[in-house]
Design an enzyme around this catalytic site. Sequence first.
Site, PDB file in Angstrom:
ATOM      1  N   TRP A 156      23.919   4.638 -23.847  1.00  0.00           N
ATOM      2  CA  TRP A 156      22.639   3.942 -23.987  1.00  0.00           C
ATOM      3  C   TRP A 156      22.943   2.452 -24.051  1.00  0.00           C
ATOM      4  O   TRP A 156      23.573   2.014 -25.000  1.00  0.00           O
ATOM      5  CB  TRP A 156      21.926   4.390 -25.258  1.00  0.00           C
ATOM      6  CG  TRP A 156      20.623   3.683 -25.428  1.00  0.00           C
ATOM      7  CD1 TRP A 156      20.405   2.483 -26.057  1.00  0.00           C
ATOM      8  CD2 TRP A 156      19.357   4.114 -24.954  1.00  0.00           C
ATOM      9  NE1 TRP A 156      19.082   2.135 -25.992  1.00  0.00           N
ATOM     10  CE2 TRP A 156      18.416   3.127 -25.323  1.00  0.00           C
ATOM     11  CE3 TRP A 156      18.916   5.235 -24.239  1.00  0.00           C
ATOM     12  CZ2 TRP A 156      17.071   3.232 -25.002  1.00  0.00           C
ATOM     13  CZ3 TRP A 156      17.571   5.334 -23.936  1.00  0.00           C
ATOM     14  CH2 TRP A 156      16.657   4.343 -24.314  1.00  0.00           C
ATOM     15  N   ASP A 196      13.991  14.207 -25.519  1.00  0.00           N
ATOM     16  CA  ASP A 196      14.550  13.367 -26.585  1.00  0.00           C
ATOM     17  C   ASP A 196      13.592  13.419 -27.775  1.00  0.00           C
ATOM     18  O   ASP A 196      12.769  12.540 -27.984  1.00  0.00           O
ATOM     19  CB  ASP A 196      14.720  11.934 -26.081  1.00  0.00           C
ATOM     20  CG  ASP A 196      15.451  11.055 -27.081  1.00  0.00           C
ATOM     21  OD1 ASP A 196      15.637  11.493 -28.228  1.00  0.00           O
ATOM     22  OD2 ASP A 196      15.808   9.926 -26.722  1.00  0.00           O
ATOM     23  N   ASP A 217      14.828  15.897 -19.358  1.00  0.00           N
ATOM     24  CA  ASP A 217      15.551  15.717 -20.612  1.00  0.00           C
ATOM     25  C   ASP A 217      14.533  15.545 -21.732  1.00  0.00           C
ATOM     26  O   ASP A 217      13.530  14.830 -21.574  1.00  0.00           O
ATOM     27  CB  ASP A 217      16.445  14.476 -20.537  1.00  0.00           C
ATOM     28  CG  ASP A 217      17.125  14.167 -21.856  1.00  0.00           C
ATOM     29  OD1 ASP A 217      18.084  14.888 -22.204  1.00  0.00           O
ATOM     30  OD2 ASP A 217      16.700  13.212 -22.541  1.00  0.00           O
ATOM     31  N   TYR A 256      25.805   7.358 -32.325  1.00  0.00           N
ATOM     32  CA  TYR A 256      25.735   5.918 -32.576  1.00  0.00           C
ATOM     33  C   TYR A 256      24.551   5.689 -33.507  1.00  0.00           C
ATOM     34  O   TYR A 256      23.821   6.636 -33.843  1.00  0.00           O
ATOM     35  CB  TYR A 256      25.586   5.122 -31.279  1.00  0.00           C
ATOM     36  CG  TYR A 256      24.649   5.746 -30.269  1.00  0.00           C
ATOM     37  CD1 TYR A 256      23.273   5.696 -30.452  1.00  0.00           C
ATOM     38  CD2 TYR A 256      25.135   6.413 -29.144  1.00  0.00           C
ATOM     39  CE1 TYR A 256      22.406   6.276 -29.546  1.00  0.00           C
ATOM     40  CE2 TYR A 256      24.283   6.995 -28.224  1.00  0.00           C
ATOM     41  CZ  TYR A 256      22.916   6.924 -28.430  1.00  0.00           C
ATOM     42  OH  TYR A 256      22.057   7.516 -27.527  1.00  0.00           O
ATOM     43  N   GLU A 276      13.053  13.202 -31.571  1.00  0.00           N
ATOM     44  CA  GLU A 276      13.682  12.610 -32.749  1.00  0.00           C
ATOM     45  C   GLU A 276      12.744  12.711 -33.952  1.00  0.00           C
ATOM     46  O   GLU A 276      12.001  11.786 -34.213  1.00  0.00           O
ATOM     47  CB  GLU A 276      14.060  11.157 -32.456  1.00  0.00           C
ATOM     48  CG  GLU A 276      14.984  11.023 -31.248  1.00  0.00           C
ATOM     49  CD  GLU A 276      15.383   9.590 -30.946  1.00  0.00           C
ATOM     50  OE1 GLU A 276      15.321   8.727 -31.846  1.00  0.00           O
ATOM     51  OE2 GLU A 276      15.762   9.321 -29.800  1.00  0.00           O
ATOM     52  N   ASP A 300       0.804  -1.225   0.000  1.00  0.00           N
ATOM     53  CA  ASP A 300       0.000   0.000   0.000  1.00  0.00           C
ATOM     54  C   ASP A 300       0.843   1.284   0.000  1.00  0.00           C
ATOM     55  O   ASP A 300       0.308   2.368   0.204  1.00  0.00           O
ATOM     56  CB  ASP A 300      -0.932   0.005   1.208  1.00  0.00           C
ATOM     57  CG  ASP A 300      -0.178  -0.064   2.541  1.00  0.00           C
ATOM     58  OD1 ASP A 300       1.033  -0.391   2.512  1.00  0.00           O
ATOM     59  OD2 ASP A 300      -0.797   0.191   3.585  1.00  0.00           O
TER      60      ASP A 300
END
Length: 609
Positions: free
Chosen positions: A589, A381, A379, A451, A383, A313
């Site tokens: 990553w 991200d 942040d 990458y 794309e 709980d």
Amino acid sequence: MSTRFRSRRSRYAAALTALLLPLAAAVGLATPAQAAGPTATYAKTSDWGTGFGAGWTVKNAGTTSISSWTVEWDYPAGTSVTSAWDADVTSSGTHWTAKNKSYNGTLAPGASVSFGFNGAGSGSPSNCKLNGASCDGGTTVPGDNPPSAPGTPTASSVTNTTLTLNWSAATDDKGIKNYDVYRGSTKIATVTGTTANDTGLTAGTTYTYSVKARDTADQVGASSGTLTVTTTGGGGGPGGKVKLGYFTDWGVYQRNYHVKNLETSGSAAKITHINYAFGNVTGGKCAIGDAYADYQKTYDASGSVDGVADTWDQPVAGSFNQLRKLKKLHPNLKVIWSFGGWTWSGGFGQAAQNPAAFAQSCYDLVEDPRWADVFDGIDIDWEYPNACGLSCDTSGAAAFKNVMSALRAKFGSSYLVTAAVTADGSDNGKIDAADYAGAAQYVNWYNVMTYDFFGAWAAQGPTAPHSPLTSYAGIPTAGFNTADAIAKYKAKGVPAAKLLIGIGFYGRGWTGVTQAAPGGTATGPAPGTYEQGIEDYKVLKSSCPSTGTVAGTAYAKCGSNWWSYDTPSTIASKMTWAKGQGLGGAFFWEFSGDTSNGELVTAVSNGIG
């Protein structure tokens, strides 16, 4: 966060300018009364929203023939030339240079010639020079020397967001008119005295400054020496370098990777920041990504960071509560909530329509009283802004800057505001599609996703390292490498200290390959544990050990499979390179691809310093 890079180029025919709008703007930079030599006049001929047509007319207003001409001007960040005709146009940062072709360089007295171009952005030109002199045709007084270099500036009253610069005066035989102050390659102020203030800076961030003097004839002298100064505050580790890893909410399922693994692997003690991925972006707002993994899943004592079991709980369980416990063990560790990613970036277009409302929604979620103590920032991200990822965004070049500005305004200077950004360094690629330089003033740093440049989405190859540090002979796409991406951000005016190099803790591979060296053909993606064409380092380390390196990245051929990935050795080399570039740190990553004793995290941490 794991992404595929596609180049997208737009071409505009020169004839388009004649079809769109009548003459939109003409900036006359010379008049007959003042012209004593060649002059250059700018005209904007058309504007179609996402771009414009413009050109310059060079006229020989003097009494003797000229055999060549060079026009130079500055555009503000976000405005650029995309194609040109009747001149060779190049750029260095925001400074543009046009040189005559072989057939139009000679101008008799009274003759003129024009060249044109298509552009992106909405800025106007400034600081025009023609053959090194003023574009208005004025002449330099004979014997008038340019000013000397001012003294190297010093900094005082340095805070998280402001500082004051001072320098000793330059000298000139005719007198000093003013001084241009530069942050990096960007001119931030023109002052008449020998002091200037810079504001709106980011805590814990390193900046460089220099000064040039201008005399009464508008001749610019040599640059002063360069000052490097770091604002107070911020969240870097020892030495100020950021060491950041991504932790994924879905990792707690099939991968069986939990926050406790950060502690048992020793990784938590070797990093400064964790990005928790991902929160969703939907309906123009920040939203929970996976409620069960985020704050509902209960852990027994053996699975908990501190050995204390969750109760059924308690208001916050899941990874959020485990991160809270991890921060108690490592008080200097910062946790940032990352929103978007490859799958959820389609929501940013709507968010960009009302950045203030989006920022408010993100603040309300990150600062929810149930877990406000867990997160130290946000942040983004996306794309990709004004470009294509899983879907295509058409928000415009200014949208990303507007979103980051709104987030900084809402979260304030004490929070970390960061962004994961493209590493597409190709000409007219994704870096050129958005105003990353303009947005940089609002962020603590950019995670440059260096990458996934190449992979088995190109099923027949050629085989290529997915994270090349540099270009190399035979690289499938020019500009798809770390060095070119970092160089492009720097040229646009993004401070090196706000750029982090990215490392993938995984490899990308093909099958049906007969050639051991890069550049071979393939029949499709190599098999992977969770997805074809991709595999964790911890698996590849043993199943397909590295046999060589190309462009700073390891590769190996095992049977008919060909893989590229980073190893502790290649990571060490990349960290050395990053330090030589003055970058703000490194990120990776993601944690679950590493070995159980965190050997890749160790390589990043030890290498970046």
